[in-house]
Scaffold this motif. Sequence first.
Motif, PDB file in Angstrom:
ATOM      1  N   LEU A 183       0.862  -1.175   0.000  1.00  0.00           N
ATOM      2  CA  LEU A 183       0.000   0.000   0.000  1.00  0.00           C
ATOM      3  C   LEU A 183       0.900   1.227   0.000  1.00  0.00           C
ATOM      4  O   LEU A 183       1.721   1.403   0.906  1.00  0.00           O
ATOM      5  N   THR A 185       0.459   5.625  -6.065  1.00  0.00           N
ATOM      6  CA  THR A 185       0.185   6.269  -4.787  1.00  0.00           C
ATOM      7  C   THR A 185      -1.314   6.522  -4.625  1.00  0.00           C
ATOM      8  O   THR A 185      -1.966   7.057  -5.512  1.00  0.00           O
ATOM      9  N   GLU A 186      -1.835   6.118  -3.469  1.00  0.00           N
ATOM     10  CA  GLU A 186      -3.246   6.300  -3.151  1.00  0.00           C
ATOM     11  C   GLU A 186      -3.387   7.350  -2.050  1.00  0.00           C
ATOM     12  O   GLU A 186      -2.413   7.777  -1.459  1.00  0.00           O
ATOM     13  N   GLU A 187      -4.630   7.695  -1.762  1.00  0.00           N
ATOM     14  CA  GLU A 187      -4.911   8.662  -0.699  1.00  0.00           C
ATOM     15  C   GLU A 187      -5.222   7.946   0.580  1.00  0.00           C
ATOM     16  O   GLU A 187      -5.800   6.923   0.647  1.00  0.00           O
ATOM     17  N   ILE A 223      -0.327  11.867  -5.139  1.00  0.00           N
ATOM     18  CA  ILE A 223      -1.367  10.878  -5.433  1.00  0.00           C
ATOM     19  C   ILE A 223      -1.412  10.626  -6.937  1.00  0.00           C
ATOM     20  O   ILE A 223      -1.402  11.547  -7.738  1.00  0.00           O
ATOM     21  N   SER A 243       4.366  10.720   2.811  1.00  0.00           N
ATOM     22  CA  SER A 243       4.363   9.498   2.014  1.00  0.00           C
ATOM     23  C   SER A 243       4.684   8.299   2.896  1.00  0.00           C
ATOM     24  O   SER A 243       5.494   8.371   3.813  1.00  0.00           O
ATOM     25  N   ASN A 265       6.192  -0.718   7.645  1.00  0.00           N
ATOM     26  CA  ASN A 265       5.848   0.627   7.206  1.00  0.00           C
ATOM     27  C   ASN A 265       7.118   1.463   7.094  1.00  0.00           C
ATOM     28  O   ASN A 265       7.889   1.544   8.038  1.00  0.00           O
ATOM     29  N   GLN A 312       0.849   5.228   0.096  1.00  0.00           N
ATOM     30  CA  GLN A 312      -0.088   6.280   0.473  1.00  0.00           C
ATOM     31  C   GLN A 312       0.565   7.650   0.497  1.00  0.00           C
ATOM     32  O   GLN A 312       1.760   7.774   0.719  1.00  0.00           O
ATOM     33  N   ASN A 313      -0.276   8.658   0.319  1.00  0.00           N
ATOM     34  CA  ASN A 313       0.110  10.040   0.580  1.00  0.00           C
ATOM     35  C   ASN A 313      -0.999  10.634   1.433  1.00  0.00           C
ATOM     36  O   ASN A 313      -2.055  10.982   0.932  1.00  0.00           O
ATOM     37  N   ILE A 314      -0.747  10.703   2.728  1.00  0.00           N
ATOM     38  CA  ILE A 314      -1.730  11.231   3.678  1.00  0.00           C
ATOM     39  C   ILE A 314      -1.087  12.383   4.449  1.00  0.00           C
ATOM     40  O   ILE A 314      -1.007  12.374   5.663  1.00  0.00           O
TER      41      ILE A 314
END
Length: 166
Positions: free
Chosen positions: A56, A164-166, A134, A63, A122, A58-60
């Motif tokens: 997974l 990349t997902e949110e 994203i 990164s 992680n 992510q960019n929340i």
Amino acid sequence: MFNKKSQAAMEFLMTYGWAIMIVLIGIGALFFLGVFNPSTPSVCNATSPFICQDVLIQNIGFSSVILRIASTNIDSATIGNIKINGVSCADTSIKVGYKSDYSDLATTRDITNSKNTPAYVNCLISGGTLNLPIGSKVAGSFEIVWVKQFGTSHTTSGTFSGTTEE
């Protein structure tokens, strides 16, 4: 007689003009539907005795890359040398946990318990080291140093890629 040649030429140009217009509309529709910009599926591979079950990216606000790794028949194992788009993840940025909600992540690289429960590894990327907006495509690699019986040390490598997902 001059008019008949002009009319034939005009009909010829109109026929081909409409055909070219239909082809251009078809190509435009394919671009609109995303046929020429395929999405990159999230893929994770590791060699035996490890199984990389999922990745997974992510960019929340920052990164993060999360790998889900399981193993069989190992005595001890540590993960490291994680590279994302060619940039190394610092060992202090690697956190390992065993809960799917990531509530037990701890700054450790030990994934020995992955033989019982898959480990969530992680890699947190903060600061300006690597920006993963994203929708950006990501590829990376990792290494696992592990020991089976009799204390013989082995090194296994793996790769991952995705969007990349949110």
